[in-house]
Design an enzyme around this catalytic site. Structure first.
Site, PDB file in Angstrom:
ATOM      1  CG  HIS A  11      -7.054   6.424  -8.486  1.00  0.00           C
ATOM      2  ND1 HIS A  11      -7.042   7.124  -7.288  1.00  0.00           N
ATOM      3  CD2 HIS A  11      -6.571   7.278  -9.414  1.00  0.00           C
ATOM      4  CE1 HIS A  11      -6.582   8.344  -7.486  1.00  0.00           C
ATOM      5  NE2 HIS A  11      -6.276   8.470  -8.764  1.00  0.00           N
ATOM      6  CE  LYS A  52      -3.013   7.450  -5.855  1.00  0.00           C
ATOM      7  NZ  LYS A  52      -3.148   7.390  -7.265  1.00  0.00           N
ATOM      8  CG  ASP A  80      10.934  -9.485   1.373  1.00  0.00           C
ATOM      9  OD1 ASP A  80      10.750  -9.889   0.212  1.00  0.00           O
ATOM     10  OD2 ASP A  80      12.026  -9.068   1.797  1.00  0.00           O
ATOM     11  CE  LYS A 110      -5.001  11.436  -3.965  1.00  0.00           C
ATOM     12  NZ  LYS A 110      -5.121  12.591  -4.778  1.00  0.00           N
ATOM     13  CG  HIS A 116      -1.398  13.784  -5.857  1.00  0.00           C
ATOM     14  ND1 HIS A 116      -1.088  12.442  -5.739  1.00  0.00           N
ATOM     15  CD2 HIS A 116      -2.368  13.853  -6.794  1.00  0.00           C
ATOM     16  CE1 HIS A 116      -1.825  11.731  -6.576  1.00  0.00           C
ATOM     17  NE2 HIS A 116      -2.611  12.550  -7.224  1.00  0.00           N
ATOM     18  CG  ASP A 167     -14.552  15.650  16.244  1.00  0.00           C
ATOM     19  OD1 ASP A 167     -14.617  16.812  15.783  1.00  0.00           O
ATOM     20  OD2 ASP A 167     -15.548  14.958  16.479  1.00  0.00           O
TER      21      ASP A 167
END
Length: 305
Positions: A234, A236, A241, A66, A64, A71
């Protein structure tokens, strides 16, 4: 096809391209398309292929992460997938909201190393990073975390336990374990203000009913829950604090915490965190508050699921 054509064009110009696509996430990629990419010098693999030895585990164990590494000098990590829906072309959800990082400097080496470890697992081909990695003068303080299994949950619980005043969580799927629920409730009882941002509409309807008992319980404890209405959320993100932020590929569900290969960037740079908080506040402004009345209006057949 525009993306694949661009990869083929760059490969023809001599750029070495490796494309790894999760088997489940790329199940609409035809054999003809894959063969065409390979024919045009794009190295391709499906990641986390099914294994007959551990069949049911292997079909659920997804990559999962991404990653994009360019380079050896810059990398991208976060919630973004590559798909038409990110252009706002999803018929039902329209606008797609996500959080992603561009990383330059030494952290790129770690990301490229992890990509090549995953590549070796899927292809058997052992490779080392080919590029010189230089430090970035505009340097932020951060830590990269690559996880498989419950070490991610343990890390998140530690972050929750560190909170003293404010905790913000944003995720598209919210089915936390009892340990995570206990950590959130304990933090609230210690006086931590907690906001949770979730999508009002989802691309996976089956993830909503299991979250209802969780959100209802947290709401009863005084935790504020926002439902994003502008489109589909979508991202995450977790902020503790105003001093620590986690931008990740991992959702708040058992698949991400116990099965998937995930990647997280834990940030300690206050300027970047302040920027992320401004974005989250904008997302809250595009949301409605979850209330007891909203929960009571959920149809009984849907709650029963």
């Amino acid at each position: 096809m525009k993306f694949f054509n661009l990869l083929k064009e760059r490969a023809a110009e001599g750029v070495k391209i490796k494309l790894s696509v999760d088997r489940f996430g790329g199940n609409d990629m035809s054999r003809t398309l894959v063969n065409d990419l390979k024919k045009n010098e794009v190295e391709f693999t499906f990641s986390r292929k099914a294994s007959m030895q551990h069949f049911f585990y292997s079909i659920n164990h997804r990559n999962h992460r991404k990653f994009v590494v360019v380079d050896g000098k810059e990398a991208y990590l976060g919630g973004f997938n590559i798909g038409e829906e990110y252009l706002g072309n999803h018929k039902k959800l329209g606008y797609w909201r996500d959080y992603h990082l561009r990383i330059k400097g030494e952290g790129v080496f770690e990301i490229e190393q992890q990509f090549l470890k995953d590549w070796e697992e899927d292809t058997g081909q052992r490779l080392s990073p080919q590029h010189v990695h230089t430090s970035d003068s505009n340097r932020a303080n951060y830590q990269l975390l690559f996880s498989t299994g419950e070490e991610l949950e343990q890390k998140v619980i530690k972050l929750i336990n560190c909170a003293r005043t404010k905790l913000t969580i944003a995720t598209p799927y919210f089915i936390p374990s009892e340990r995570l629920m206990d950590a959130l409730i304990s933090a609230k009882e210690k006086g931590v203000s907690i906001d949770i941002l979730l999508p009002d509409n989802t691309d996976a309807w089956f993830t909503k009913p299991p979250s209802y008992p969780k959100t209802e319980k947290l709401l009863s404890k005084g935790i504020r829950i926002f439902l994003y209405e502008k489109g589909f959320f979508h991202g995450k993100v977790m902020i503790i604090d105003h001093t620590v932020a986690n931008i990740s590929t991992a959702n708040w569900d058992p698949r991400s915490f116990y099965l998937n290969d995930e990647a997280s960037c834990i940030i300690y740079d206050r300027e970047i965190i302040a920027y992320v908080e401004r974005e989250i506040n904008e997302d809250k402004a595009n949301s409605r508050r979850l209330t007891k009345r909203v929960i009571d209006e959920i149809p009984k057949w849907e709650r029963s699921l």
